[in-house]
Design a protein around this motif. Sequence first.
Motif, short mmCIF file in Angstrom:
data_model
loop_
_atom_site.label_atom_id
_atom_site.label_comp_id
_atom_site.label_asym_id
_atom_site.label_seq_id
_atom_site.Cartn_x
_atom_site.Cartn_y
_atom_site.Cartn_z
N PHE A 71 9.74 7.30 2.13
CA PHE A 71 10.79 6.99 1.15
C PHE A 71 10.45 7.60 -0.21
N LYS A 72 9.18 7.42 -0.56
CA LYS A 72 8.75 7.93 -1.86
C LYS A 72 8.91 9.45 -1.95
N VAL A 73 8.45 10.10 -0.87
CA VAL A 73 8.53 11.57 -0.87
C VAL A 73 9.98 12.02 -1.00
N VAL A 74 10.85 11.36 -0.20
CA VAL A 74 12.26 11.76 -0.23
C VAL A 74 12.86 11.51 -1.60
N GLU A 75 12.51 10.38 -2.18
CA GLU A 75 13.05 10.03 -3.49
C GLU A 75 12.65 11.09 -4.53
N GLN A 76 11.38 11.49 -4.44
CA GLN A 76 10.88 12.47 -5.41
C GLN A 76 11.57 13.82 -5.25
N THR A 77 11.73 14.25 -3.98
CA THR A 77 12.24 15.60 -3.77
C THR A 77 13.76 15.65 -3.83
N ILE A 84 1.26 -0.12 9.92
CA ILE A 84 1.30 1.35 9.91
C ILE A 84 2.74 1.84 9.77
N LEU A 85 3.62 1.24 10.55
CA LEU A 85 5.02 1.68 10.53
C LEU A 85 5.62 1.56 9.12
N VAL A 86 5.43 0.39 8.51
CA VAL A 86 6.04 0.17 7.19
C VAL A 86 5.37 1.06 6.14
N LEU A 87 4.04 1.21 6.30
CA LEU A 87 3.32 2.06 5.35
C LEU A 87 3.88 3.48 5.38
N VAL A 88 3.99 4.02 6.58
CA VAL A 88 4.48 5.40 6.69
C VAL A 88 5.92 5.50 6.21
N MET A 89 6.69 4.47 6.53
CA MET A 89 8.09 4.50 6.10
C MET A 89 8.19 4.55 4.57
N PHE A 90 7.41 3.73 3.91
CA PHE A 90 7.52 3.69 2.44
C PHE A 90 6.97 4.96 1.79
N SER A 116 6.64 15.96 5.13
CA SER A 116 7.55 14.80 5.18
C SER A 116 8.40 14.81 6.45
N SER A 117 8.70 16.00 6.99
CA SER A 117 9.50 16.03 8.22
C SER A 117 8.71 15.43 9.39
N TYR A 118 7.42 15.70 9.43
CA TYR A 118 6.58 15.11 10.48
C TYR A 118 6.58 13.59 10.36
N LEU A 119 6.44 13.13 9.15
CA LEU A 119 6.41 11.68 8.93
C LEU A 119 7.72 11.06 9.38
N ALA A 120 8.82 11.69 9.03
CA ALA A 120 10.12 11.15 9.38
C ALA A 120 10.25 11.03 10.90
N ILE A 121 9.84 12.08 11.60
CA ILE A 121 9.94 12.08 13.06
C ILE A 121 9.07 10.97 13.65
N SER A 122 7.87 10.82 13.13
CA SER A 122 6.98 9.79 13.67
C SER A 122 7.55 8.39 13.41
N ILE A 123 8.21 8.24 12.26
CA ILE A 123 8.83 6.94 11.97
C ILE A 123 9.92 6.64 12.99
N ILE A 124 10.74 7.65 13.27
CA ILE A 124 11.83 7.46 14.24
C ILE A 124 11.25 7.08 15.61
N ILE A 159 0.84 -1.21 0.00
CA ILE A 159 0.00 0.00 0.00
C ILE A 159 0.87 1.26 0.00
N GLY A 160 1.99 1.22 0.73
CA GLY A 160 2.86 2.40 0.80
C GLY A 160 3.45 2.76 -0.56
N VAL A 161 3.80 1.73 -1.33
CA VAL A 161 4.39 2.02 -2.66
C VAL A 161 3.34 2.62 -3.58
#
Lengths: 120, 230
Positions: free
Chosen positions: B27-33, B18-24, A28-36, A16-18
Amino acid sequence: MVILSIIIGCLLGVIIGVNAPLIPYAYSSYLAISIIAALDSVFGGISSTLKGNFDFKIFVSGFFCNAILSILLTYLGQKLNVDIYLATIVVFVGRMFTNLTIIRRHYLEKWNTKKEQNKQ
Amino acid sequence: MKKGKWTIIVTIGIMSFILVLVMFMQFKVVEQTDIVGIENMRDTELREALADWKEKYEETNKKLEENRAKISEYKEKISENKEVSEILEKELEEANIILGKTDVEGDGVIITLTDNDEKTYTYSNILDLINELKFAGAEAISINDIRVIGNTYIANISNRYIILNNNNKITSPYVIKAIGDQNNMQSNLSIKGGYIYVLSGNGYTINMEAKKKIKIYKHEGELDLKYIEK
């Protein structure tokens, strides 16, 4: 059973993420922090399991509360023009390293004892 | 106990999802930007880049202004050319009218010369009349609808015929149309001692009438110049 559910969850998340729509760069910074924060909770959970004092409620609440709190702090930091997310990252990553150290030591000790047992 | 275990399993599954979903997603956002690479630049670098872009912008703006000025210049030139060509056209038209290459219309007089039993008109009578008319300010003259132009000749070929331009044979009655000042022409011709006075006194049949909007046709044929060198 637990491992199976983790694998299924991860696979679903990847798929789903892909295919998920792109999030605006501003968030994206919020997302990164939440992931950490979530990763920190995961490692904390693993280490506490190894120690034997794992509490499922603490784990779940830590997982979500840490993520949400870190997002809120980052937001506050942006409003105040202070890079609070740096502090968040430092704290969480530091804790992750401690937990990783605990995990590593646990398995090393286990390995050592096994070796000694084999020798005997 | 078993119920609790199931909830744990499901919750952990959801959490990992949820964790993997948000991570991916991240990743996509970072890759794009990352392609733009802006987030990796420092403040000073960004400022330099900004200054560069500003310079480029100003340069382009300058060029744009120059081009605009050029365009307006060209436009002016075009309009000038138009004016010149309009003037030239007008001059050409006037020259054509004077030369007799166009049909013209205007107020003037019509003089009819008719041979009678006693007197016959010769080329010199008509020549004199044309001369008189020109003297009186005629602007365009025709004889029997043949336009009198600069190199018109009038000559006798027999007692009965007078030739004009390009061997046009004409005979009595001779209708001479002239556009010009009517009063001037009439008074000049019919004054005591004038053309009509003298000829009618000698027994010639001559008639003159003033008319409005006389039409005089253009000169038929070409005006060939063979010997004049520009």
